[in-house]
Motif scaffolding. Sequence first.
Motif, mmCIF file in Angstrom:
data_model
loop_
_atom_site.group_PDB
_atom_site.id
_atom_site.type_symbol
_atom_site.label_atom_id
_atom_site.label_comp_id
_atom_site.label_asym_id
_atom_site.label_seq_id
_atom_site.Cartn_x
_atom_site.Cartn_y
_atom_site.Cartn_z
ATOM 1 N N GLN A 85 -20.717 13.957 -10.136
ATOM 2 C CA GLN A 85 -19.397 14.435 -10.550
ATOM 3 C C GLN A 85 -18.519 13.209 -10.812
ATOM 4 O OE1 GLN A 85 -17.695 17.524 -8.068
ATOM 5 N NE2 GLN A 85 -15.617 16.975 -8.695
ATOM 6 N N PRO A 86 -18.546 12.677 -12.031
ATOM 7 C CA PRO A 86 -17.838 11.423 -12.332
ATOM 8 C C PRO A 86 -16.335 11.488 -12.098
ATOM 9 C CG PRO A 86 -18.629 12.487 -14.356
ATOM 10 C CD PRO A 86 -19.274 13.203 -13.209
ATOM 11 N N ASP A 87 -15.742 12.682 -12.137
ATOM 12 C CA ASP A 87 -14.304 12.784 -11.897
ATOM 13 C C ASP A 87 -13.929 12.454 -10.447
ATOM 14 O OD1 ASP A 87 -13.735 13.378 -14.482
ATOM 15 O OD2 ASP A 87 -13.368 15.520 -14.177
ATOM 16 N N ILE A 88 -14.936 12.214 -9.594
ATOM 17 C CA ILE A 88 -14.649 11.818 -8.217
ATOM 18 C C ILE A 88 -13.802 10.541 -8.190
ATOM 19 C CG2 ILE A 88 -16.762 10.456 -7.996
ATOM 20 C CD1 ILE A 88 -15.002 12.545 -5.248
ATOM 21 N N MET A 89 -13.898 9.717 -9.231
ATOM 22 C CA MET A 89 -13.088 8.497 -9.283
ATOM 23 C C MET A 89 -11.594 8.819 -9.256
ATOM 24 S SD MET A 89 -15.012 5.784 -9.321
ATOM 25 C CE MET A 89 -13.850 4.547 -9.895
ATOM 26 N N LEU A 90 -11.227 9.980 -9.792
ATOM 27 C CA LEU A 90 -9.822 10.374 -9.830
ATOM 28 C C LEU A 90 -9.333 10.878 -8.470
ATOM 29 C CD1 LEU A 90 -9.935 12.325 -13.214
ATOM 30 C CD2 LEU A 90 -9.492 9.890 -12.842
ATOM 31 N N LEU A 95 -8.613 10.632 -1.248
ATOM 32 C CA LEU A 95 -9.665 10.505 -0.253
ATOM 33 C C LEU A 95 -9.559 9.220 0.562
ATOM 34 C CD1 LEU A 95 -12.724 11.713 -2.371
ATOM 35 C CD2 LEU A 95 -11.583 12.972 -0.541
ATOM 36 N N VAL A 96 -9.070 8.150 -0.056
ATOM 37 C CA VAL A 96 -9.074 6.845 0.601
ATOM 38 C C VAL A 96 -7.668 6.266 0.754
ATOM 39 C CG1 VAL A 96 -9.916 4.472 0.500
ATOM 40 C CG2 VAL A 96 -11.399 6.348 -0.230
ATOM 41 N N LYS A 97 -6.942 6.166 -0.368
ATOM 42 C CA LYS A 97 -5.641 5.494 -0.314
ATOM 43 C C LYS A 97 -4.637 6.250 0.562
ATOM 44 C CE LYS A 97 -1.907 3.675 -3.236
ATOM 45 N NZ LYS A 97 -0.791 4.462 -2.717
ATOM 46 N N ARG A 98 -4.588 7.547 0.431
ATOM 47 C CA ARG A 98 -3.567 8.308 1.165
ATOM 48 C C ARG A 98 -3.723 8.174 2.688
ATOM 49 N NH1 ARG A 98 -0.346 11.395 -1.358
ATOM 50 N NH2 ARG A 98 -1.801 11.742 -3.080
ATOM 51 N N PRO A 99 -4.926 8.374 3.254
ATOM 52 C CA PRO A 99 -5.034 8.197 4.713
ATOM 53 C C PRO A 99 -4.774 6.767 5.173
ATOM 54 C CG PRO A 99 -7.182 8.645 3.731
ATOM 55 C CD PRO A 99 -6.169 8.916 2.676
ATOM 56 N N LEU A 214 -13.351 5.834 7.468
ATOM 57 C CA LEU A 214 -13.557 6.761 6.357
ATOM 58 C C LEU A 214 -14.952 6.601 5.767
ATOM 59 C CD1 LEU A 214 -10.141 6.165 4.526
ATOM 60 C CD2 LEU A 214 -10.670 7.928 6.226
ATOM 61 N N ILE A 215 -15.601 7.724 5.529
ATOM 62 C CA ILE A 215 -16.902 7.712 4.859
ATOM 63 C C ILE A 215 -16.687 7.999 3.379
ATOM 64 C CG2 ILE A 215 -19.141 8.849 4.673
ATOM 65 C CD1 ILE A 215 -18.956 9.547 7.591
ATOM 66 N N THR A 216 -17.283 7.213 2.529
ATOM 67 C CA THR A 216 -17.152 7.459 1.092
ATOM 68 C C THR A 216 -17.799 8.792 0.740
ATOM 69 O OG1 THR A 216 -19.184 6.201 0.649
ATOM 70 C CG2 THR A 216 -17.089 5.024 0.451
ATOM 71 N N ASP A 217 -17.200 9.485 -0.205
ATOM 72 C CA ASP A 217 -17.725 10.760 -0.670
ATOM 73 C C ASP A 217 -19.097 10.543 -1.307
ATOM 74 O OD1 ASP A 217 -18.099 13.059 -2.641
ATOM 75 O OD2 ASP A 217 -16.252 13.672 -1.649
ATOM 76 N N LEU A 267 -14.543 1.211 -5.748
ATOM 77 C CA LEU A 267 -13.436 1.794 -4.997
ATOM 78 C C LEU A 267 -12.109 1.263 -5.511
ATOM 79 C CD1 LEU A 267 -12.257 3.390 -2.568
ATOM 80 C CD2 LEU A 267 -12.606 1.336 -1.195
ATOM 81 N N ALA A 268 -12.047 -0.044 -5.733
ATOM 82 C CA ALA A 268 -10.814 -0.661 -6.223
ATOM 83 C C ALA A 268 -10.424 -0.107 -7.594
ATOM 84 C CB ALA A 268 -10.972 -2.182 -6.287
ATOM 85 N N LEU A 269 -11.409 0.238 -8.417
ATOM 86 C CA LEU A 269 -11.107 0.807 -9.737
ATOM 87 C C LEU A 269 -10.295 2.094 -9.624
ATOM 88 C CD1 LEU A 269 -14.473 0.443 -11.732
ATOM 89 C CD2 LEU A 269 -12.460 -1.026 -11.826
ATOM 90 N N GLY A 270 -10.498 2.808 -8.533
ATOM 91 C CA GLY A 270 -9.810 4.079 -8.373
ATOM 92 C C GLY A 270 -8.475 3.996 -7.668
ATOM 93 N N ILE A 271 -8.203 2.886 -6.942
ATOM 94 C CA ILE A 271 -6.987 2.843 -6.135
ATOM 95 C C ILE A 271 -6.086 1.651 -6.448
ATOM 96 C CG2 ILE A 271 -8.125 4.084 -4.249
ATOM 97 C CD1 ILE A 271 -8.307 1.449 -2.705
ATOM 98 N N CYS A 272 -6.471 0.803 -7.419
ATOM 99 C CA CYS A 272 -5.705 -0.413 -7.695
ATOM 100 C C CYS A 272 -5.357 -0.524 -9.182
ATOM 101 C CB CYS A 272 -6.493 -1.658 -7.292
ATOM 102 S SG CYS A 272 -7.126 -1.628 -5.604
ATOM 103 N N ASP A 273 -4.173 -1.063 -9.476
ATOM 104 C CA ASP A 273 -3.760 -1.293 -10.866
ATOM 105 C C ASP A 273 -4.276 -2.620 -11.402
ATOM 106 O OD1 ASP A 273 -2.420 0.926 -11.801
ATOM 107 O OD2 ASP A 273 -0.518 0.357 -10.862
ATOM 108 N N ARG A 274 -4.450 -3.583 -10.522
ATOM 109 C CA ARG A 274 -4.954 -4.899 -10.927
ATOM 110 C C ARG A 274 -5.917 -5.378 -9.864
ATOM 111 N NH1 ARG A 274 -2.945 -9.987 -9.831
ATOM 112 N NH2 ARG A 274 -0.995 -9.106 -8.991
#
Length: 336
Positions: A85-90, A95-99, A214-217, A267-274
């Motif tokens: 499910q590639p949309d998991i990146m969104l 899943l990670v940043k908020r907690p 946290l365990i990665t999905d 992981l950084a691709l999903g939660i970081c701007d740079r």
Amino acid sequence: MRVSNSALLQFAAIDLNEANEKRDIEQLLEGNFNRPGRHRSNHFDLPTRSSTGRLPFQLRSPKYYRIWLHFRKSLRDWSRHKRFQPDIMLDLIDLVKRPIDQHYGLPSSNGRYASCAVVGNSGILLKVEYGDLIDSHEIVIRLNNARTEGFQRNVGSKTNISFVNSNILHLCARREGCFCHPYGEKVPIVMYICQAVHLIDYTICNSSHKAPLLITDARFDLLCARIVKYYSAKHFVEEMGKPLDEWASAHDSHLFHYSSGMQAIMLALGICDRISIFGFGKSAQAKHHYHTNQKAELHLHDYEAEYAFYHDLIQRPEVIPFLSDKLKVPSVVIYH
């Protein structure tokens, strides 16, 4: 040799270890831990404050039945997500940043971190002094408990996220209090599962951690696995000139896996701007790890394939397969 890109994509989508893993999970849910390479029997060492620091226990005994139930639930939840499910990146922000933000007392936000440094463990870091540059990022992600003490000028001292594979936690679980905090007990840990049986270590250790563990999905794990297998097969055929049907035997496909560094970058691709990447790469004159005496690479990884992925990530992210079209790929820079 010439192989169509569609053939490479189809090849990368095949998980040769899927049947074995499903059987493994079924056995674990039944309480069978006797598979070679795992704990022998269903006895584990639970860290305690005893003189030895460990207390042998049987999972199904009345005293530890709650641990057994939590383990089964964690294993079921994790295994249910083993699908593409590639949309998991969104979903990584939720899943990670908020907690992690909640743990640090930061305001809730749907946005990404402004800047992230992903710090690898290559010995090439000993030849540079990136410490201040690394620490200047909003978020610093370090891998597999690599030491910073004594190397601050090279790798910095700031750590916001400790990213590890479950083999690391498995070793930590043998210690009193499941201690696995080289960067301090308040630094969150993000971990991917190498073997399903390691979820018992998560179950035992999670309650003792003062910061999120946290365990990665599993959908995220599967996405990373497909991308790395694609680049590995592509390199095998196009650069090494070998037939695609020889890839499995050449790479011991049942053990083949992405590196912790690769998934930390994903992981950084999903939660970081740079994103700034440090300590990825190798040199004949440099140690494999800056903080250990390890000299050889692990054969279960294909580092050349991962370097090709990083190159595309920087130069032409649009050609990277399996990523969601909805994902906005952030700016990525590699420091050598």
